[in-house]
Enzyme design. Structure first.
Site, short mmCIF file in Angstrom:
data_model
loop_
_atom_site.label_atom_id
_atom_site.label_comp_id
_atom_site.label_asym_id
_atom_site.label_seq_id
_atom_site.Cartn_x
_atom_site.Cartn_y
_atom_site.Cartn_z
N HIS A 253 104.68 37.34 42.15
CA HIS A 253 105.33 37.03 40.88
C HIS A 253 105.30 38.29 40.02
CE1 HIS A 253 101.08 36.40 40.04
NE2 HIS A 253 101.31 36.36 38.74
N HIS B 281 103.95 39.06 36.99
CA HIS B 281 102.92 39.39 36.01
C HIS B 281 102.47 40.84 36.20
CE1 HIS B 281 101.25 35.29 34.42
NE2 HIS B 281 101.99 35.90 33.51
N ASP C 60 99.67 42.45 36.15
CA ASP C 60 98.53 42.81 36.99
C ASP C 60 98.84 42.73 38.49
OD1 ASP C 60 98.56 39.96 36.34
OD2 ASP C 60 96.71 39.78 37.49
N HIS C 61 100.07 42.35 38.82
CA HIS C 61 100.51 42.31 40.21
C HIS C 61 101.57 43.38 40.53
CE1 HIS C 61 98.65 38.33 41.35
NE2 HIS C 61 98.55 38.33 40.03
N ASP D 200 99.10 33.47 42.41
CA ASP D 200 98.49 32.83 41.24
C ASP D 200 99.01 31.40 41.12
OD1 ASP D 200 97.42 35.30 40.81
OD2 ASP D 200 98.11 35.50 38.75
N HIS E 175 91.25 37.91 42.88
CA HIS E 175 91.83 37.67 41.55
C HIS E 175 90.84 36.85 40.72
CE1 HIS E 175 94.71 36.43 38.44
NE2 HIS E 175 95.51 37.39 38.88
#
Length: 297
Positions: free
Chosen positions: A63, A65, A67-68, A182, A257
């Site tokens: 996805h 976000h 932090d990815h 996530d 994570h």
């Protein structure tokens, strides 16, 4: 040589951590590699794995976000300049991937021009290009790509309001590993993990997060307290992760994570997994950055 080797490049979350980078996993089988997510610090971690970054031609995003995804520009440049890539990079992800990745690539244009001005045809004009494939979100696992013996499938998970968000099922040499992405507890993840040899899942420890929220409120930081409360609502609590792994029947569960980020050793690790072994009877591992897990001989 194992049938499949997974390096947990980053095991952290958006919460700051000195020992845990953003999400990233490198999957290697029979000399071929794919990268799943590339959050902050993950590109730097790749160098330490010893993999030839110029040979990674396929990246899969769960996805959009930050932090990815935010180390993607560094990875793309390293692959091109240091790695000597001569073919375009293929990027797979849910709706929104094209906007994010093409935006990153556009932002690199000044640097790309400088590199060509400095190094000329020592750099491939195709090697810095990116081909984006947006994946339809499906409840059941759908085939996405085959990469030199590594088969990647995707399925939708529940990370609302992030829609769509994906998990991935990776198969190679008869071994199967599922990456949760996530998500909260969701049946699609359980179904995807049935028959897998390993589940690599995110996890949030609600008690530890509640302690942080109380500290923030005591310090009159209500805005951040509310943000952390909201963050807890769209991640999978540790006991739910254990239950999903149990229901899927996987023999091995790897936690990544981690929310909140915890030290690599000590009582916080035991606290984080407290009660999980009462639910999940298999092998349980709290991953650290750069830790390798293998399947097969």
């Amino acid at each position: 040589m194992p049938d499949m080797e997974i390096t947990l490049l980053g095991t952290g979350s958006p919460l700051p951590s000195g020992n845990r980078c953003g999400a990233g996993q490198l999957v290697v089988s029979d000399g071929s590699s794919v990268l799943i997510d590339c959050g902050w610090g993950a590109a730097r971690r790749l160098i330490a794995t010893g993999v030839q970054v110029g040979t990674i031609d396929n990246v899969f995003f769960t996805h959009m976000h930050s932090d990815h995804i935010t180390d993607f520009p560094d990875f793309a440049m390293m692959r091109w300049t240091l790695g000597g890539a001569t073919t375009p990079l293929h990027v797979y992800g849910p709706e929104g991937t094209r906007e994010a990745i093409e935006g990153f690539r556009t932002g690199l244009n000044p640097d790309v021009r400088y590199r060509f001005a400095h190094h000329g045809e020592k750099l491939s004009r195709e090697g810095i290009e990116v081909v984006v494939h947006e994946i339809p979100a499906t409840a059941a696992v759908s085939h996405v790509a085959s990469v030199s013996g590594i088969d990647v499938g995707s399925f939708e998970v529940d990370h609302r309001p992030v829609v769509p968000a994906l998990g991935f099922k990776v198969e190679a040499r008869g071994k199967r590993v599922v990456f949760s992405g996530d998500t909260i507890r969701v049946q699609s993840l359980v179904d995807a993990a049935k028959g897998a040899d390993m589940l690599i899942s995110e996890a949030v420890h609600l008690g530890m997060m509640d302690d942080r929220i109380k500290m923030l409120r005591a310090a009159q930081q209500e805005r951040m307290a509310q943000i952390l409360e909201e963050a807890c609502a769209y991640h999978a609590p540790t006991h739910d992760v254990a239950a999903m792994a149990r229901d899927a029947g996987v023999p091995r569960l790897v936690l990544t994570h981690l929310i909140p980020p915890i030290p690599n050793e000590g009582p916080a690790v035991e606290q984080f997994v407290g009660g999980m072994k009462d639910i999940f009877p298999g092998e349980l591992l709290v991953a650290q950055d750069m830790q390798k897990v293998t399947l097969g001989e």
